[in-house]
Design an enzyme around this catalytic site. Structure first.
Site, mmCIF file in Angstrom:
data_model
loop_
_atom_site.group_PDB
_atom_site.id
_atom_site.type_symbol
_atom_site.label_atom_id
_atom_site.label_comp_id
_atom_site.label_asym_id
_atom_site.label_seq_id
_atom_site.Cartn_x
_atom_site.Cartn_y
_atom_site.Cartn_z
ATOM 1 N N CYS A 205 43.266 90.282 24.937
ATOM 2 C CA CYS A 205 43.923 90.718 26.561
ATOM 3 C C CYS A 205 44.115 91.978 26.923
ATOM 4 O O CYS A 205 44.362 92.466 27.713
ATOM 5 C CB CYS A 205 44.626 89.490 26.992
ATOM 6 S SG CYS A 205 45.579 89.748 25.078
ATOM 7 N N GLU B 184 51.768 85.104 31.413
ATOM 8 C CA GLU B 184 50.926 86.722 30.767
ATOM 9 C C GLU B 184 49.031 86.437 30.845
ATOM 10 O O GLU B 184 48.511 85.220 30.115
ATOM 11 C CB GLU B 184 50.554 86.524 29.307
ATOM 12 C CG GLU B 184 52.578 86.219 28.477
ATOM 13 C CD GLU B 184 52.936 87.740 28.800
ATOM 14 O OE1 GLU B 184 51.848 88.751 29.023
ATOM 15 O OE2 GLU B 184 54.258 87.507 27.822
HETATM 16 P P1 NDP Z 1 42.581 79.751 30.498
HETATM 17 O O1 NDP Z 1 43.412 79.971 31.063
HETATM 18 O O2 NDP Z 1 40.921 79.042 30.641
HETATM 19 O O3 NDP Z 1 42.821 78.604 30.027
HETATM 20 C C1 NDP Z 1 44.127 79.149 29.222
HETATM 21 C C2 NDP Z 1 45.196 77.693 28.916
HETATM 22 O O4 NDP Z 1 45.069 77.426 30.556
HETATM 23 C C3 NDP Z 1 44.260 76.645 28.400
HETATM 24 O O5 NDP Z 1 44.307 75.870 27.199
HETATM 25 C C4 NDP Z 1 43.295 75.771 29.523
HETATM 26 O O6 NDP Z 1 42.961 74.721 28.750
HETATM 27 C C5 NDP Z 1 44.596 75.635 30.186
HETATM 28 N N1 NDP Z 1 44.391 75.271 31.511
HETATM 29 C C6 NDP Z 1 42.819 75.555 32.172
HETATM 30 N N2 NDP Z 1 43.083 75.063 32.993
HETATM 31 C C7 NDP Z 1 44.587 74.473 33.798
HETATM 32 C C8 NDP Z 1 44.862 73.942 35.135
HETATM 33 N N3 NDP Z 1 45.216 73.991 36.082
HETATM 34 N N4 NDP Z 1 46.392 73.774 34.501
HETATM 35 C C9 NDP Z 1 46.924 74.022 33.612
HETATM 36 N N5 NDP Z 1 46.771 74.156 32.677
HETATM 37 C C10 NDP Z 1 45.636 75.301 32.423
HETATM 38 O O7 NDP Z 1 42.097 81.022 29.363
HETATM 39 P P2 NDP Z 1 41.074 81.024 28.273
HETATM 40 O O8 NDP Z 1 41.974 80.009 27.143
HETATM 41 O O9 NDP Z 1 40.064 81.051 28.468
HETATM 42 O O10 NDP Z 1 41.785 82.650 27.776
HETATM 43 C C11 NDP Z 1 41.187 83.838 27.597
HETATM 44 C C12 NDP Z 1 42.312 84.556 29.278
HETATM 45 O O11 NDP Z 1 43.423 84.880 28.892
HETATM 46 C C13 NDP Z 1 41.702 85.692 29.284
HETATM 47 O O12 NDP Z 1 41.435 86.027 30.504
HETATM 48 C C14 NDP Z 1 42.795 87.039 28.260
HETATM 49 O O13 NDP Z 1 42.835 88.098 29.032
HETATM 50 C C15 NDP Z 1 43.762 85.903 28.512
HETATM 51 N N6 NDP Z 1 45.182 85.804 27.739
HETATM 52 C C16 NDP Z 1 45.856 87.103 27.967
HETATM 53 C C17 NDP Z 1 47.154 87.131 27.211
HETATM 54 C C18 NDP Z 1 48.197 87.452 27.227
HETATM 55 O O14 NDP Z 1 49.002 88.013 26.269
HETATM 56 N N7 NDP Z 1 48.315 88.481 28.799
HETATM 57 C C19 NDP Z 1 46.633 86.663 25.978
HETATM 58 C C20 NDP Z 1 45.761 86.273 25.778
HETATM 59 C C21 NDP Z 1 44.761 85.921 26.243
HETATM 60 P P3 NDP Z 1 41.749 74.652 28.677
HETATM 61 O O15 NDP Z 1 41.504 75.617 27.342
HETATM 62 O O16 NDP Z 1 41.617 73.711 26.903
HETATM 63 O O17 NDP Z 1 40.833 74.484 29.661
#
Ligand code: NDP
Length: 540
Positions: A318, A284
């Site tokens: 999102c 997502e």
């Molecule tokens: P990120 O992609 O930065 O992070 C998402 C999660 O992935 C966090 O828990 C992060 O940890 C973790 N993560 C980061 N790098 C890795 C890796 N290499 N391997 C595994 N896990 C990893 O997104 P954001 O938290 O900044 O969220 C915002 C984004 O989410 C926006 O693009 C938004 O559109 C999207 N979003 C999509 C939704 C949907 O349903 N389609 C709903 C809500 C948001 P950490 O934070 O600790 O770095």
């Protein structure tokens, strides 16, 4: 006193051989043989999570107030959590649909009765106003309830129609849990978003190991702690704290499936990591959702919905509306109404504010860049603009005349900004909306053609005469196309996403025509050919 640069999270795990970092009550000391360094205090930037002494510290993005400190998971801890989850998953699956439904509905009442406390924590950690957090909780609870109530109907063993050519067999289908699901969540809707995976995975009979965003670990812990109150017997829902590396370890830890919600860039890394072990994955990801305003739209309703759909949660949504395409003859009136609505919104940290701070400080640079780029390329700010960016806040910004190839139109801004573009007709609006590489949600305002337009938008979900409403409806699947990802949470499809289809055929009579057997005779093969021609060979 030496201060660690604010931009570099101070990580004691990075001990260098011969130089040890010791935690003291005042901060950290660098200790090296024969040398004495000054004590170092890790200064914190409000909202930027830091790891201090092996603990992840989350802070309020506006005030910097510490919200909590959480132990960072090591590689061993990730593996141990998944190992503990396997027997817990068997126990949980063994409760059956009825047992799980009872527990999950108890969880919904617990969360519902504590909605004020939960909302306040969401507000303290992420910065959104409490009223917005209440709406988020409402939607999250709705999904736990829907998943609990409908899991049996959607997933249970059922007999399905067989086929004439194999009439001597009955056909059965059921959806069986994967076992352990790894859920990786973002920070922007810290209860609603992960719950879309957690609730549906649990209702389908899986255990869950959850890695919340480093920005919202306290809300993550609340989710897991409240679940443990209703399911104290086994670690059916566990949490791992840490940064992206902990999420990466979870993807390699042998879970049955990974459910990721976050940015498209991270989603691609997760998919690559899951590919190493053939672990199935649900992604997502981000969006650049568009709204079409047709010439017969109710413009007051459209402006009001655009303001909320684009600016709620400071645009960090999102499925937030980021682009609006308005048919020429209503464009100016719509823009006036939208500006009036958006300029009336209160921005700040007070609880009567409509828009809070930007949760992730680094996002402010992206928002500023998108506005600057739009203005540099002929766009005009009819509200806000570069002056509206004043960390940690961004005031609502409405941009018009922005070229379609600028980043403000093509890339996810994730801030309280909207571009409004004039189009000759709704058809042109759809064409431009569909040009994005993302395809998550969207909205249409209009009367006569609204449903047709909604169906032609290239996205997973669309609201007609409202914005974002599909997200709160338990019965509807949620997910994107293109760079917004694939797979679905919510609804019956969301339940099936967390279960494997299991197909069974059962013999109920002797085969008169044993096609799938070496026992068949040449005469029977001739009959099979005649049957095939009769069943499928007639020209229609
Ligand atoms: P990120 O992609 O930065 O992070 C998402 C999660 O992935 C966090 O828990 C992060 O940890 C973790 N993560 C980061 N790098 C890795 C890796 N290499 N391997 C595994 N896990 C990893 O997104 P954001 O938290 O900044 O969220 C915002 C984004 O989410 C926006 O693009 C938004 O559109 C999207 N979003 C999509 C939704 C949907 O349903 N389609 C709903 C809500 C948001 P950490 O934070 O600790 O770095």
């Amino acid at each position: 006193m030496f201060r660690a640069p604010a931009a570099i999270p101070f990580d004691p795990a990075l001990d260098h051989p011969g130089i040890r970092i010791a935690a003291t009550t005042e901060g950290y000391s660098l200790v090296a043989p024969g040398l004495c360094f000054a004590t170092m205090t890790a200064t914190r930037t409000p909202g930027v999570p830091v790891i201090e002494n092996g603990r992840l510290i989350s802070t309020n993005p506006a005030t910097g107030a510490e919200i909590g400190a959480f132990p960072v998971a090591s590689a061993d801890a990730v593996g141990a959590a998944v190992d503990r989850a396997r027997p817990a998953a068997e126990w949980w699956a063994g409760l059956g649909f009825t047992g799980r439904k009872q527990r999950l509905l108890r969880w919904t009442s617990l969360l519902a009765n504590r909605i004020q406390d939960v909302s306040e924590l969401i507000s303290r950690e992420g910065g959104k106003p409490v009223a917005e957090a209440v709406v988020e909780c409402f939607a999250a609870i709705e999904h736990v309830s829907w998943a609990a109530k409908h899991a049996e109907r959607v997933l249970k063993l059922r007999r399905v129609r067989g086929s004439v050519s194999l009439a001597e067999f009955s056909a059965y289908l059921e959806y069986q849990p994967y076992g352990v699901i790894g859920v990786i969540g973002p920070w922007n809707y810290p209860i609603f978003t992960p719950m879309g995976s957690i609730a549906y995975a649990l209702a389908a009979g899986n255990a869950v190991v959850f890695k919340p965003s480093e920005y919202t670990p306290a809300v993550g812990r609340l989710i897991v702690d409240t679940f443990a109150e209703v399911v104290p017997e086994q670690p059916v829902l566990q949490i791992l704290y840490g940064k992206g590396d902990v999420g990466a370890m979870l993807t390699r830890a042998g879970v049955g499936k990974v459910a990721f919600t976050g940015s498209t860039a991270t989603g691609k890394k997760i998919m690559a990591s899951c590919a190493e072990t053939m672990t199935p994955v649900l992604l997502e990801c981000g969006g650049k959702d568009a709204m079409i305003v047709d010439s017969d739209a109710d413009l007051d309703a459209a402006a009001s919905a655009a303001a909320w759909g684009g600016l709620t949660n400071a645009g960090q949504t999102c499925i937030g509306i980021e682009r609006i395409y308005v048919v020429d003859n209503v464009h100016d009136a719509f823009v006036d109404k939208l500006v009036a609505k958006a300029s009336a919104l209160k921005v700040g940290v007070d609880q009567d504010s409509d828009i809070g701070p930007i949760t992730m400080p680094a996002q402010i640079d992206t928002i500023r860049h998108h506005i600057a780029d739009a203005l540099d390329h002929g766009g005009r700010a009819v509200l806000g603009g570069l002056d509206a960016v004043a960390a940690p806040y961004v005031r609502p910004t409405i941009l018009v005349d922005v070229p379609e190839d600028s980043v403000a139109v093509c890339e996810e801004t994730f801030g309280p900004t909207l571009t409004v573009s004039r189009v000759a007709n709704a058809h042109e609006g759809v064409r431009l909306a569909n040009a994005a590489r993302y395809g998550l949600g969207g909205a249409v305002f209009g009367r006569r053609d609204a449903m047709r337009i909604a169906r032609s938008l290239r996205s997973g979900m669309t609201s007609v005469n409202s914005t974002l409403t599909f997200a709160g409806m338990g019965s509807l699947p949620f997910g994107g196309v293109g760079d917004s990802g694939f797979g679905r949470i919510h609804g019956a499809d969301g339940l099936r996403e967390f279960a494997r289809p299991k197909a069974i055929t059962k013999r109920r009579a002797r085969s008169l025509l044993p096609s799938m057997s070496f026992e068949r005779t040449p005469k029977q093969v001739e009959i099979i050919k005649r049957v095939v021609k009769t069943l499928h060979g007639r020209r229609r």
